[in-house]
Design an enzyme around this catalytic site. Structure first.
Site, short mmCIF file in Angstrom:
data_model
loop_
_atom_site.label_atom_id
_atom_site.label_comp_id
_atom_site.label_asym_id
_atom_site.label_seq_id
_atom_site.Cartn_x
_atom_site.Cartn_y
_atom_site.Cartn_z
N SER A 8 0.87 -1.18 0.00
CA SER A 8 0.00 0.00 0.00
C SER A 8 0.90 1.23 0.00
O SER A 8 1.81 1.31 -0.82
CB SER A 8 -0.94 -0.03 1.21
OG SER A 8 -1.82 1.08 1.19
N HIS B 203 -3.02 -0.73 -3.11
CA HIS B 203 -4.19 0.14 -2.96
C HIS B 203 -4.07 1.29 -3.95
O HIS B 203 -3.18 2.14 -3.81
CB HIS B 203 -4.27 0.67 -1.53
CG HIS B 203 -4.54 -0.42 -0.53
ND1 HIS B 203 -4.54 -0.19 0.82
CD2 HIS B 203 -4.81 -1.73 -0.68
CE1 HIS B 203 -4.81 -1.32 1.46
NE2 HIS B 203 -4.96 -2.26 0.56
N ASP C 266 -4.56 -4.66 5.96
CA ASP C 266 -4.88 -5.48 4.80
C ASP C 266 -3.74 -6.47 4.55
O ASP C 266 -2.57 -6.11 4.59
CB ASP C 266 -5.09 -4.57 3.58
CG ASP C 266 -5.71 -5.33 2.41
OD1 ASP C 266 -6.18 -6.47 2.63
OD2 ASP C 266 -5.76 -4.78 1.30
#
Length: 849
Positions: A26, A53, A145
């Site tokens: 991310s 992301h 995540d």
């Protein structure tokens, strides 16, 4: 004589030519991704899937940026892609990526923006499709995540890695995965490819010569048994060797002997190895067709068998892992009895057991991440689960149907008198002798007409005299009545020893050894013979001590155990006892209740003394309630025979006092009820407002965090682009300066946009002149038509070239061309000035000669 076939013959895993490495990142993930891919050697034989992301509204440059770091082709997955080795696949914006078979499938996100977990989605699909061949890597990023996805991969026996937090720009994601104890290797991104390839390039069998591996294997199993008190010697050697080889690769150890030595020096590794062997693979309604068969063909018949007696079924889910299969059975039973009204009063008691204490603890908690319930239908999810804390909690009614316990099927006694026994994909890890022993034990545990459910790769083998299948391909087996002599059974009677050390027992002092005291002994005799039944309660009415036999006045209430005096008091005593208890605590003085009826029977009466305890100090705030049996008044019968016109004065006075007391109690209860109702409404309103505000804040926080991660990703990509542009600009500037050609760039308005250093020999320019019109510039050129020629070039788009002299005796070849962008748009003109003075001088000398 040929050896008999094994009882259970697991089908070989589907051969897969390409292993897949999932990479999740991310914020701050571009640099570690580039470092990882740059360290991947040529022809690694693996495929790499990158999930980051990304802003759903922004065109991603991730594939283009990663291509600079690797010779492997980098592809953005915008449609279904067949996975090939030595290729990097990148997630597109506003999408989720899943593996289905040998294809990567992009799909629209299943969660709203701000709550998406695309890394978990990919990793969960890798775990489901690849099993122990799955590989997951978590790199820099904010949030958590990837943690659930790594847990899924590790539960299947796959390999999990996380970036060392100290080297990550944003360490939240790696730290979350590490804190969840689901990471096998923690390392720098550049070191990870070598560690992964060391694992994947091991031979299929962990030891070429299994016999040579047995002595160190036995020593390792003894170490495991000494620390965990669990015997793994009856597991299949190949299974154990594969698990041990995996741990050896994690620690870069080359031999079983080295790993044995490592275990002796690091006892915590023994626990990790034990958990590695106990990998639990489970899911809600795994293999749906089996559950349909159980619901349609088995459970209705079991219900019919017990319709006449008992109306209760007993089930055992062995090796239940984290409880998904046990709760699946509870859901199935609940749904079934609703469509069969004649069985709605049936109960199902489920015993769910597993060897792993961690798995049992998670099962008891009943909280599952969103990834675990994603395959459930929306109807089941809404009915049997409550969404909370980033996941879903099982309904309390289902939780009460299941009893979880840590249990070893090898060592512990089995549950008996069962109607249904589920043991799926456990015995494939055991050798043939243990499989045979367990099947006989399961036959004994089941009632006549009971059912055994095995895993998809398991059968009863040669134990067909004990069980018969529903049909030829079914893994559901009815118990046969005659399954062989009980003497052939081997009952597990060896209990596990506790791993904790035994505390030394203190010597028991015989009562005769203590010096006797006449007063103490006399007090004990008096208390035992003459003390009334009594209870000691706290200010809430909870009983903390009982003296004597109180069963005549108190009784346990039905339902959950409750030791409160207000609940346990007999109905005839409850109201007045509550008033007396409150009055005694308020006045700090004793309250006497005389002649109370215990029940409707007028002959059973009791006197009650409610005495606040003031001394000793340790008991202050508590109340002693003493019960003494009372006899009915001898003149009660004669009172009833009196004429209606001559009421007894004492009886009338007592009746009036009772009525006044009842009236006061009613008023007090009514006032208290109104106050409680108002307070309850206020609290409920406040709770709803707080809950709504909390949900809004949580949603806003998640959306803000998601946007921050996306902005960080975009910022990284743009920064990389800016670095490229700065480098390209430097290259162009150096190229122009190295040609020693004076160059002037003009825009469409003939204003100066850029120039090279050599232009100062022709036109007097400084850095501050950028933006000035060409007509305002002073030069040494004898070229008054320069401005007009530039305009003509822009009009005709044809270049012009002239030889022009200067006032200081130099000659220049002036070339005017349109400025074309890469998209073929004219945005000004380019004028070059090449010094041809030397050529003119030579030309003049030749003419003179």
């Amino acid at each position: 004589m040929s050896a008999p076939p094994p009882l259970l013959s697991p089908s070989p895993p589907a051969t897969r030519s390409v292993r897949i490495v999932g990479l999740g990142a991310s914020a701050g993930g571009l640099v570690p991704l580039e470092q990882f891919l740059a360290a991947v050697p040529a022809a690694s034989g693996l495929a790499y899937v990158v999930v980051q992301h990304l802003d759903p509204t922004h065109k991603a440059m991730l594939a283009e940026l990663l291509q600079r770091s690797t010779a492997m082709p980098v592809r953005e997955v915008n449609k279904a892609e067949h996975v090939e080795s030595d290729v990097v696949y990148v997630i597109p914006p506003n999408a989720e990526l899943r593996l289905n078979g040998d294809h990567l499938l992009p799909a629209a996100p299943s969660q709203p923006h701000g709550q998406r977990l695309p890394i978990d989605v990919l990793f969960s699909s890798l775990a489901r499709e690849l099993g122990e061949l799955a590989i997951g890597v978590v790199l820099s990023g904010m949030g958590a995540d990837g943690t659930l996805g790594l847990q899924a991969i590790r539960a299947q026996g796959g390999l999990t890695l996380a970036q060392r937090p100290e080297s990550a720009q944003f360490d939240a994601m790696p730290r979350s995965a590490i804190a969840a104890n689901c990471v096998d290797i923690i390392d720098e991104p550049a070191e990870m490819p070598a560690r992964i390839l060391a694992m994947t390039r091991q031979p299929a069998e962990p030891a070429a010569d299994a016999a040579s591996a047995l002595p160190p294997l036995d020593a390792i199993l003894r170490l495991v048994h000494q620390q965990t008190r669990h015997d793994l010697s009856l597991y299949k050697p190949n299974t154990l060797l594969r698990r041990i080889a995996r741990r050896m690769a994690v620690h870069n150890l080359s031999s079983m002997e080295a790993y044995e030595s490592f275990l002796r020096q690091n006892p915590q590794e023994i626990e990790l190895l034990f958990k590695e062997v106990l990998i639990g693979v489970t899911a809600f309604f795994r293999d749906p067709e089996v559950w349909v068969e159980l619901k349609d063909a088995v459970l209705p018949q079991l219900l019919a068998q017990h319709a006449a007696e008992g109306r209760k079924l007993r089930a055992w889910v062995a090796a239940c892992s984290t409880g998904e299969e046990a709760f699946s059975l509870a859901m199935l039973f609940t749904e079934l009895i609703e469509v069969l009204p004649q069985y709605r009063d049936f109960e199902l008691q489920i015993f769910a057991t597993d060897l792993s204490a961690d798995a049992i603890a998670r099962a008891r908690n009943g909280h599952y991440p969103a990834a675990s319930v994603q395959d459930l239908s929306p109807q089941r999810l809404a009915r049997f689960f409550t969404e909370q804390a980033g996941g879903y909690r099982i309904d309390q009614r289902l939780r009460e149907m299941v009893l979880f316990a840590q249990h070893d099927v090898i060592l512990d006694p089995p549950f008996t008198r069962l109607d249904l026994l589920l043991c799926r994909n456990l015995m494939i890890y055991f050798d043939v002798s243990l499989q045979k022993r367990l099947l006989a034990l399961f036959h004994y545990s089941l009632r006549p007409g009971g059912v055994l459910l095995l895993g998809g790769s398991e059968t009863v083998g040669r134990s067909q005299s004990m069980f018969r299948p529903l049909h030829q391909k079914s893994r559901l087996y009815w118990r046969n009545h005659n399954g062989g002599p009980i003497s052939a059974l081997t009952f597990p009677t060896h209990r596990r020893l506790k791993s904790t050390t035994n505390t030394q027992e203190s010597k028991l002092i015989h009562p005769q050894a203590t010096p006797t005291n006449l007063q103490t002994l006399a007090d004990q005799v008096v208390l035992q013979a003459f003390a009334p039944a009594a209870v000691l309660v706290n200010e809430a009415g909870d009983i903390v001590y009982i003296n004597g036999r109180t069963g005549r006045y108190l009784e346990p209430a039905a339902g959950k155990a409750n030791w409160n005096i207000h609940v346990m008091a007999r109905p005839g005593l409850r109201a007045q006892l509550a008033v007396a208890l409150r009055s005694a605590m308020q006045s700090a003085s004793a309250v006497e209740l005389r002649g109370l009826r215990i029940d409707d029977d007028a002959s059973a009466m009791v006197d009650i003394t409610v005495q606040p305890v003031l001394q000793p100090k340790a008991l202050q705030g508590m109340v002693m309630i003493a019960f003494r049996d009372a006899q009915p008044p001898p003149h009660q019968r004669s009172r009833r025979t009196k004429a209606a016109g001559t009421p007894d004065a004492a009886l009338t006075a007592e009746l009036m006092r009772s009525q006044e007391e009842i009236r006061a109690l009613r008023q007090e209860m009514h006032a208290s009820q109104e106050e409680l109702q108002a307070a309850n409404e206020e609290l409920q309103s406040t709770n709803e407002e707080l809950q709504s505000a909390n949900e809004e804040l949580t949603t806003s926080k998640e959306e803000a965090q998601s946007m921050n991660e996306e902005l960080q990703t975009i910022n990284g990509e743009l920064q990389a682009k800016l670095d490229d542009l700065a480098l390209a600009q430097s290259d162009m500037q150096n190229l122009l300066n190295s040609t020693d050609i004076a160059t002037l760039f003009l825009d469409n308005g003939l204003n100066v946009r850029r120039f090279t250093e050599q232009i100062t020999r022709v036109i007097h320019l400084r850095e501050g002149d950028i933006g000035r019109p060409l007509s305002e510039l002073a030069s040494t050129l004898i070229y008054p038509e320069l401005n007009a020629d530039v305009k003509e070039t822009l009009r005709t788009l044809a270049f012009t070239e002239k030889q022009i002299a200067t006032t200081d005796g130099h000659w220049f070849s002036v070339r005017i061309m349109p400025y074309r962008t890469l998209s073929n748009v004219i945005q000004g003109a380019v004028i070059t000035f090449v010094d041809i003075t030397r050529a003119k001088e030579l030309e003049a000398q030749l003419r003179k000669a």
